[in-house]
Motif scaffolding. Structure first.
Motif, PDB file in Angstrom:
ATOM      1  N   ALA A  38       0.759  -1.365   0.080  1.00 60.66           N
ATOM      2  CA  ALA A  38       0.140   0.102  -0.076  1.00 60.66           C
ATOM      3  C   ALA A  38       0.923   1.207  -0.004  1.00 60.66           C
ATOM      4  O   ALA A  38       1.921   1.431   0.479  1.00 60.66           O
ATOM      5  CB  ALA A  38      -0.932   0.022   1.281  1.00 60.66           C
ATOM      6  N   ASP A  60      -5.255  -1.762  -7.340  1.00 56.04           N
ATOM      7  CA  ASP A  60      -5.472  -1.730  -5.650  1.00 56.04           C
ATOM      8  C   ASP A  60      -6.312  -2.978  -5.470  1.00 56.04           C
ATOM      9  O   ASP A  60      -7.386  -3.155  -5.735  1.00 56.04           O
ATOM     10  CB  ASP A  60      -5.980  -0.514  -5.038  1.00 56.04           C
ATOM     11  N   ARG A  62      -7.024  -4.394  -2.738  1.00 62.17           N
ATOM     12  CA  ARG A  62      -7.734  -4.227  -1.358  1.00 62.17           C
ATOM     13  C   ARG A  62      -9.048  -4.054  -1.463  1.00 62.17           C
ATOM     14  O   ARG A  62      -9.540  -3.658  -2.229  1.00 62.17           O
ATOM     15  CB  ARG A  62      -7.013  -3.275  -0.397  1.00 62.17           C
ATOM     16  N   GLU A  66     -10.402  -2.609   4.126  1.00 66.71           N
ATOM     17  CA  GLU A  66      -9.112  -2.288   4.258  1.00 66.71           C
ATOM     18  C   GLU A  66      -8.746  -1.112   3.960  1.00 66.71           C
ATOM     19  O   GLU A  66      -8.107  -0.268   4.885  1.00 66.71           O
ATOM     20  CB  GLU A  66      -8.301  -3.647   3.379  1.00 66.71           C
ATOM     21  N   THR A  67      -9.451  -0.362   3.079  1.00 71.56           N
ATOM     22  CA  THR A  67      -9.000   0.853   2.455  1.00 71.56           C
ATOM     23  C   THR A  67      -9.411   1.959   3.316  1.00 71.56           C
ATOM     24  O   THR A  67      -9.021   3.041   3.702  1.00 71.56           O
ATOM     25  CB  THR A  67      -9.137   1.265   0.961  1.00 71.56           C
ATOM     26  N   PRO A  72      -4.851   7.043   2.665  1.00 73.39           N
ATOM     27  CA  PRO A  72      -4.954   6.879   1.215  1.00 73.39           C
ATOM     28  C   PRO A  72      -3.688   6.898   0.504  1.00 73.39           C
ATOM     29  O   PRO A  72      -2.678   7.404   0.883  1.00 73.39           O
ATOM     30  CB  PRO A  72      -5.690   8.256   0.679  1.00 73.39           C
ATOM     31  N   ASP A  73      -3.822   6.119  -0.687  1.00 77.56           N
ATOM     32  CA  ASP A  73      -2.410   6.077  -1.402  1.00 77.56           C
ATOM     33  C   ASP A  73      -1.990   7.578  -1.840  1.00 77.56           C
ATOM     34  O   ASP A  73      -2.729   8.424  -2.179  1.00 77.56           O
ATOM     35  CB  ASP A  73      -2.687   5.204  -2.745  1.00 77.56           C
ATOM     36  N   HIS A  83      -9.890  -0.744  -8.799  1.00 72.49           N
ATOM     37  CA  HIS A  83      -9.858  -1.349  -7.805  1.00 72.49           C
ATOM     38  C   HIS A  83     -10.700  -2.637  -7.959  1.00 72.49           C
ATOM     39  O   HIS A  83     -11.663  -2.823  -8.557  1.00 72.49           O
ATOM     40  CB  HIS A  83     -10.693  -0.502  -6.532  1.00 72.49           C
ATOM     41  N   SER A  98      -3.500  -6.263   7.893  1.00 69.73           N
ATOM     42  CA  SER A  98      -3.987  -4.820   7.892  1.00 69.73           C
ATOM     43  C   SER A  98      -3.867  -4.175   9.379  1.00 69.73           C
ATOM     44  O   SER A  98      -3.208  -3.172   9.436  1.00 69.73           O
ATOM     45  CB  SER A  98      -5.325  -4.610   7.291  1.00 69.73           C
ATOM     46  N   THR A 158      -2.206  -4.763   0.533  1.00 68.54           N
ATOM     47  CA  THR A 158      -1.713  -4.161   1.803  1.00 68.54           C
ATOM     48  C   THR A 158      -0.233  -4.050   1.973  1.00 68.54           C
ATOM     49  O   THR A 158       0.503  -3.201   2.254  1.00 68.54           O
ATOM     50  CB  THR A 158      -2.568  -4.794   3.021  1.00 68.54           C
TER      51      THR A 158
END
Length: 265
Positions: A38, A60, A62, A66-67, A72-73, A83, A98, A158
């Protein structure tokens, strides 16, 4: 050996798959397939590195569960964001990883220990292959790389070791990379995350004196037997990886040819 040429301080398990030899000895082009954990803890210097790499698409793996609890990225520019959750809500492994990485309460720990932690990890790898939703997610991920407009492709989950590790194994197999080289890249995650892993384990031991550290270590590492569990499920269901790619993931000959044309020198 893959020629990375760069590193991300805030995502120590990130690397470039460029340089690995595939079909006919043709090597994977540098800077096109980028695997990572991540990206929420990238430094400003890391952002400068990614700005030079210019990922066109960021994938992503995930789940939203999880997000929503993770930072945030951080990304430069405006890459396409995709996603494709690969997540088993009935299994505690992803939740536990996580929680550890984010410093949250380890609510899933008891269930993992009850299952036998290495066994729980092997079960997840078998699930990668057996579950229709997981196969659909991995197939869609591979198809992203068949479109040159999505390259460079940066993909992560993650910790960047299990879902990302299996997706990497799929991509490399489709590109004709030798099994030994696929395994070597998979196991590189342990070396890349060793310092972080030991810090996390020490902190966990301090917070929970009765914690089984070796059981926790089994979740934070990659191990040959985890990858072998996925391979055994592939062989049981599809005969070999070629069968898994076509029958399990539904990838066509045209798609596999496009993947190789895009990514091999």
């Amino acid at each position: 050996m893959a020629a990375t040429g760069w590193a991300l301080r805030g995502a120590p398990n990130a690397r470039d798959l460029g340089g690995l030899a595939g079909h006919g000895g043709r090597r994977i082009r540098a800077g096109l397939l980028l695997r990572a954990p991540a990206l929420g803890r990238l430094t400003d210097e890391d952002l400068a590195v990614l700005a030079r790499l210019k990922p066109a698409c960021v994938l992503d793996l995930r789940d939203a569960s999880e997000t929503v609890v993770a930072p945030p990225d951080r990304l430069p520019g405006r890459p396409r964001m995709v996603h494709l959750p690969v997540h088993d809500p009935a299994h505690p492994v992803f939740t536990y990883v996580s929680a550890v990485l984010l410093g949250h309460d380890l609510d899933a720990y008891a269930g993992l220990v009850l299952d036998g932690t290495p066994a729980a990890m092997a079960a997840i790898y078998r699930w990668f292959v057996a579950d229709p939703a997981a196969r659909a997610g991995f197939a869609a991920a591979v198809r992203l790389a068949t479109d040159p407009g999505n390259l460079p492709l940066l993909y992560h989950c993650t910790a960047g070791k299990d879902r990302t590790g299996w997706l990497t194994a799929i991509l490399l197999a489709a590109l004709g990379v030798a099994p030994a080289a696929i395994r070597a890249d998979y196991l590189r995650s342990n070396e890349a995350t060793e310092s972080l892993r030991e810090v996390l384990l020490r902190k966990m031991a301090e917070r929970r004196p009765g914690l089984d550290i070796e059981a926790a270590r089994a979740v934070l590492e990659v191990r040959p037997e985890y990858l072998d569990a996925a391979y055994a499920e592939v062989q049981r269901r599809y005969g070999d990886l070629a069968g898994y790619l076509t029958d399990g993931l539904g990838l066509t000959g045209t798609e596999l040819a496009a993947l190789r044309a895009n990514l091999l020198e």
